[in-house]
Design a protein around this motif. Structure first.
Motif, PDB file in Angstrom:
ATOM      1  N   ILE A  36     -50.455  31.178  26.025  1.00  0.00           N
ATOM      2  CA  ILE A  36     -49.153  31.901  25.579  1.00  0.00           C
ATOM      3  C   ILE A  36     -47.780  30.838  25.660  1.00  0.00           C
ATOM      4  O   ILE A  36     -47.110  31.029  24.449  1.00  0.00           O
ATOM      5  CB  ILE A  36     -48.870  32.981  26.762  1.00  0.00           C
ATOM      6  N   HIS A  37     -47.943  29.980  26.477  1.00  0.00           N
ATOM      7  CA  HIS A  37     -46.498  29.098  26.451  1.00  0.00           C
ATOM      8  C   HIS A  37     -46.302  28.269  25.242  1.00  0.00           C
ATOM      9  O   HIS A  37     -45.633  28.022  24.450  1.00  0.00           O
ATOM     10  CB  HIS A  37     -46.306  28.473  27.781  1.00  0.00           C
ATOM     11  N   LEU A  38     -47.434  27.532  24.893  1.00  0.00           N
ATOM     12  CA  LEU A  38     -47.436  26.371  23.944  1.00  0.00           C
ATOM     13  C   LEU A  38     -47.315  26.968  22.581  1.00  0.00           C
ATOM     14  O   LEU A  38     -46.134  26.293  22.073  1.00  0.00           O
ATOM     15  CB  LEU A  38     -48.745  25.577  24.054  1.00  0.00           C
ATOM     16  N   PRO A  39     -48.123  27.970  21.840  1.00  0.00           N
ATOM     17  CA  PRO A  39     -47.684  28.570  20.644  1.00  0.00           C
ATOM     18  C   PRO A  39     -46.261  29.132  20.728  1.00  0.00           C
ATOM     19  O   PRO A  39     -45.417  28.809  19.768  1.00  0.00           O
ATOM     20  CB  PRO A  39     -48.484  29.475  20.408  1.00  0.00           C
ATOM     21  N   ALA A  40     -45.805  29.638  21.824  1.00  0.00           N
ATOM     22  CA  ALA A  40     -44.481  30.601  21.764  1.00  0.00           C
ATOM     23  C   ALA A  40     -43.377  29.500  21.622  1.00  0.00           C
ATOM     24  O   ALA A  40     -42.543  29.495  20.708  1.00  0.00           O
ATOM     25  CB  ALA A  40     -44.240  31.340  23.099  1.00  0.00           C
ATOM     26  N   THR A  41     -43.350  28.248  22.549  1.00  0.00           N
ATOM     27  CA  THR A  41     -42.237  27.404  22.186  1.00  0.00           C
ATOM     28  C   THR A  41     -42.370  26.720  20.981  1.00  0.00           C
ATOM     29  O   THR A  41     -41.426  26.319  20.330  1.00  0.00           O
ATOM     30  CB  THR A  41     -42.470  26.378  23.374  1.00  0.00           C
ATOM     31  N   VAL A  42     -43.725  26.215  20.517  1.00  0.00           N
ATOM     32  CA  VAL A  42     -43.715  25.487  19.095  1.00  0.00           C
ATOM     33  C   VAL A  42     -43.068  26.573  18.146  1.00  0.00           C
ATOM     34  O   VAL A  42     -42.128  26.006  17.144  1.00  0.00           O
ATOM     35  CB  VAL A  42     -45.114  25.240  18.786  1.00  0.00           C
ATOM     36  N   PHE A  43     -43.358  27.608  17.887  1.00  0.00           N
ATOM     37  CA  PHE A  43     -43.060  28.617  16.875  1.00  0.00           C
ATOM     38  C   PHE A  43     -41.743  28.987  16.968  1.00  0.00           C
ATOM     39  O   PHE A  43     -40.953  28.958  16.093  1.00  0.00           O
ATOM     40  CB  PHE A  43     -43.859  29.816  16.854  1.00  0.00           C
TER      41      PHE A  43
END
Length: 124
Positions: free
Chosen positions: A81-88
């Motif tokens: 959840i955290h990794l894609p959210a912060t990248v995008f």
């Protein structure tokens, strides 16, 4: 003009002088100590105990029931959840601030930059 190849290792010495005591030695010592329990060599027993512990993976509660699901599953869910959210989110904000017609974009860029630089200044 090329410098002699014999001088090349000398340029690595300052970096190695810092990396060996502060990075390489602690990593190797940690790996070494992971094979011992109370000063006695136990081999891979510590790894087996950790991986079979219900604190690491608790599949009885996953996914229908509420957490805790175990540390490993918790971390996998957090990363998913955290990794894609912060990248995008970061990419979207960067693309939005890249446009010149957005009012205050230079101020927002400065605030973001200050948030990255101030911890380094304080640490220095």
């Amino acid at each position: 003009m090329r410098r002699p190849k014999s001088l090349t290792p000398l340029f690595l010495l300052p970096a190695l002088a810092l990396m060996v005591p502060f990075v390489i030695y602690p990593v190797l010592k940690t790996i070494y100590l992971s094979f011992f329990l109370d000063g006695k060599f136990v081999g891979l027993e510590n790894y087996k105990n950790v991986l079979l512990s219900p604190d690491i993976i608790n599949l009885d509660r996953f996914p229908a029931k509420s957490p805790p699901w175990g540390a490993l599953i918790h971390n996998i869910v957090w990363i998913a959840i955290h990794l894609p959210a912060t990248v995008f989110l970061g990419l979207g904000i960067a693309l939005l601030l890249r446009r010149k017609e957005v009012k205050g974009s230079s101020i927002v860029k400065s605030i973001i930059f200050l948030g990255m630089v101030i911890p380094m200044i304080v640490g220095g």
